[in-house]
Write an enzyme that holds these catalytic residues in place. Structure first.
Site, mmCIF file in Angstrom:
data_model
loop_
_atom_site.group_PDB
_atom_site.id
_atom_site.type_symbol
_atom_site.label_atom_id
_atom_site.label_comp_id
_atom_site.label_asym_id
_atom_site.label_seq_id
_atom_site.Cartn_x
_atom_site.Cartn_y
_atom_site.Cartn_z
ATOM 1 N N SER A 8 52.227 152.429 5.720
ATOM 2 C CA SER A 8 53.652 152.664 5.478
ATOM 3 C C SER A 8 54.392 151.341 5.458
ATOM 4 O O SER A 8 54.397 150.600 6.455
ATOM 5 C CB SER A 8 54.243 153.556 6.569
ATOM 6 O OG SER A 8 55.652 153.508 6.462
ATOM 7 N N HIS A 33 52.430 154.036 1.206
ATOM 8 C CA HIS A 33 53.309 155.102 1.712
ATOM 9 C C HIS A 33 54.746 154.573 1.814
ATOM 10 O O HIS A 33 55.018 153.609 2.527
ATOM 11 C CB HIS A 33 52.794 155.565 3.083
ATOM 12 C CG HIS A 33 53.489 156.768 3.638
ATOM 13 N ND1 HIS A 33 53.213 158.046 3.229
ATOM 14 C CD2 HIS A 33 54.460 156.892 4.583
ATOM 15 C CE1 HIS A 33 53.972 158.916 3.893
ATOM 16 N NE2 HIS A 33 54.741 158.231 4.721
ATOM 17 N N ASP A 35 58.487 155.407 2.862
ATOM 18 C CA ASP A 35 59.319 156.296 3.676
ATOM 19 C C ASP A 35 60.779 156.172 3.282
ATOM 20 O O ASP A 35 61.439 155.184 3.596
ATOM 21 C CB ASP A 35 59.151 155.947 5.161
ATOM 22 C CG ASP A 35 57.827 156.450 5.718
ATOM 23 O OD1 ASP A 35 57.527 157.642 5.530
ATOM 24 O OD2 ASP A 35 57.093 155.650 6.339
ATOM 25 N N MET A 37 64.525 157.405 3.734
ATOM 26 C CA MET A 37 65.372 158.093 4.728
ATOM 27 C C MET A 37 66.843 157.944 4.347
ATOM 28 O O MET A 37 67.263 156.875 3.906
ATOM 29 C CB MET A 37 65.149 157.480 6.110
ATOM 30 C CG MET A 37 63.695 157.489 6.550
ATOM 31 S SD MET A 37 63.526 156.939 8.246
ATOM 32 C CE MET A 37 61.733 156.795 8.373
ATOM 33 N N HIS A 66 57.426 159.586 0.534
ATOM 34 C CA HIS A 66 57.730 160.583 1.566
ATOM 35 C C HIS A 66 59.252 160.640 1.725
ATOM 36 O O HIS A 66 59.853 159.740 2.299
ATOM 37 C CB HIS A 66 57.037 160.154 2.874
ATOM 38 C CG HIS A 66 57.319 161.045 4.039
ATOM 39 N ND1 HIS A 66 56.988 160.689 5.336
ATOM 40 C CD2 HIS A 66 57.890 162.281 4.132
ATOM 41 C CE1 HIS A 66 57.353 161.668 6.160
ATOM 42 N NE2 HIS A 66 57.905 162.631 5.456
ATOM 43 N N MET A 68 62.486 161.801 3.310
ATOM 44 C CA MET A 68 63.120 162.388 4.492
ATOM 45 C C MET A 68 64.613 162.408 4.201
ATOM 46 O O MET A 68 65.400 161.639 4.755
ATOM 47 C CB MET A 68 62.772 161.560 5.732
ATOM 48 C CG MET A 68 61.340 161.778 6.187
ATOM 49 S SD MET A 68 60.700 160.422 7.172
ATOM 50 C CE MET A 68 60.151 159.333 5.877
ATOM 51 N N MET A 137 53.420 165.811 10.157
ATOM 52 C CA MET A 137 53.998 164.756 10.991
ATOM 53 C C MET A 137 53.494 164.893 12.426
ATOM 54 O O MET A 137 53.571 165.970 13.019
ATOM 55 C CB MET A 137 55.532 164.859 11.015
ATOM 56 C CG MET A 137 56.227 164.743 9.678
ATOM 57 S SD MET A 137 56.262 163.117 8.935
ATOM 58 C CE MET A 137 56.805 162.071 10.247
ATOM 59 N N PHE A 143 61.541 157.230 12.499
ATOM 60 C CA PHE A 143 61.263 155.855 12.897
ATOM 61 C C PHE A 143 59.759 155.591 12.967
ATOM 62 O O PHE A 143 58.993 156.494 13.309
ATOM 63 C CB PHE A 143 61.874 155.557 14.284
ATOM 64 C CG PHE A 143 63.375 155.711 14.284
ATOM 65 C CD1 PHE A 143 64.198 154.655 13.906
ATOM 66 C CD2 PHE A 143 63.958 156.924 14.617
ATOM 67 C CE1 PHE A 143 65.581 154.804 13.876
ATOM 68 C CE2 PHE A 143 65.343 157.096 14.592
ATOM 69 C CZ PHE A 143 66.156 156.023 14.221
ATOM 70 N N ASP A 175 50.775 161.744 9.558
ATOM 71 C CA ASP A 175 51.773 160.670 9.563
ATOM 72 C C ASP A 175 52.478 160.575 10.910
ATOM 73 O O ASP A 175 53.142 161.521 11.334
ATOM 74 C CB ASP A 175 52.785 160.959 8.445
ATOM 75 C CG ASP A 175 53.784 159.842 8.235
ATOM 76 O OD1 ASP A 175 53.665 158.787 8.881
ATOM 77 O OD2 ASP A 175 54.692 160.033 7.392
ATOM 78 N N GLY A 176 52.316 159.424 11.558
ATOM 79 C CA GLY A 176 53.039 159.161 12.801
ATOM 80 C C GLY A 176 52.120 158.780 13.940
ATOM 81 O O GLY A 176 51.368 159.612 14.441
ATOM 82 N N GLY A 197 51.763 152.850 9.857
ATOM 83 C CA GLY A 197 52.739 151.784 9.674
ATOM 84 C C GLY A 197 52.450 150.637 10.611
ATOM 85 O O GLY A 197 51.825 149.629 10.236
#
Ligand code: DX5
Ligand code: ZN
Length: 215
Positions: A8, A33, A35, A37, A66, A68, A137, A143, A175-176, A197
């Protein structure tokens, strides 16, 4: 088949994103990836279509976007046009999940849905026959650098069981908080694509980290 690793860029140097995506390839990882937001669906703001468009010029790897964001149906087409290969969004943020999936498919791109850590598996159940990626997730979206919620592997196992039972082909992306130490657990549960990430970008040796996550 070995797992797909999707670093990420949320954890990369925002002043040097072109290099970050080239590094991802050099380190032996597979997807980039991205992200996105909006400060509404999640309490953080990152970047939008212009970043995806800019990155497209720096890499031939899969751009895994992705979203969000609220009302993703308004923007998915623009992300496809910007050069995304995969567009994933959160169904509870959308007023028209089927419409958003249709737009992505009509652009010839891969579509996916994500289950946030505070959401039940049931939010994706009606769409499993038509998605390319199911993104689970293992932190609450918003974050990077949060710790892995092992109990969310239950969603991965459920997604894997339905995939097997029905003969579906979607990738199960996790993811996460993913890192070399929990990658075996993720893959054993059924994850086929692993987002990381901080475990990659903050590693002393990112190529080793990618290898450790891939296994
Ligand atoms: C969180 C993002 C993740 C995050 C992963 O909302 O969707 O992709 O960047 O970062 P790490 O691997 O640091 O948890
Ligand atoms: Zn993500």
């Amino acid at each position: 088949m070995s797992a797909i690793v999707a670093p990420s860029i949320l954890s990369a140097d925002f002043g040097n994103m072109g290099k970050a995506v080239q590094d991802i390839k050099a380190w032996g990882a597979d997807w980039v990836h991205c992200d996105v937001m909006d400060g509404v669906y999640v309490p953080n703001i990152t970047f939008g279509m212009p970043m995806v468009k800019a990155l497209r010029k720096y890499t031939d790897q899969v751009l895994d976007v992705h979203l969000m964001i609220t009302e993703p149906e308004k923007y998915v087409g623009q992300f496809c046009d910007a050069g995304a290969d995969i567009v994933v969004f959160h169904p509870e943020a959308s007023k028209d999940v089927q419409g958003a999936l249709n737009i992505i498919k009509s652009k010839g791109k891969k579509c996916g849905l994500s289950i946030n850590a505070d959401q039940p598996f049931s939010i994706v159940e009606d769409y499993l026959d038509q998605i390319d990626v199911l993104l689970i997730m293992t932190v609450q979206a918003g974050f990077g650098g949060q710790s892995f919620k092992e109990e969310k592997l239950e969603h991965v196992r459920k997604g894997a069981a339905i995939k097997k039972e029905k003969g579906y082909t979607y990738d199960i992306e996790i993811d996460g908080g993913v890192c070399p130490a929990n990658s075996e657990l993720c893959q054993n549960a059924g994850a086929t694509a692993l987002v990381a990430g901080s475990a990659v970008f903050k590693a002393e040796n990112p190529a080793e980290a990618v290898k450790g996550i891939k296994r």
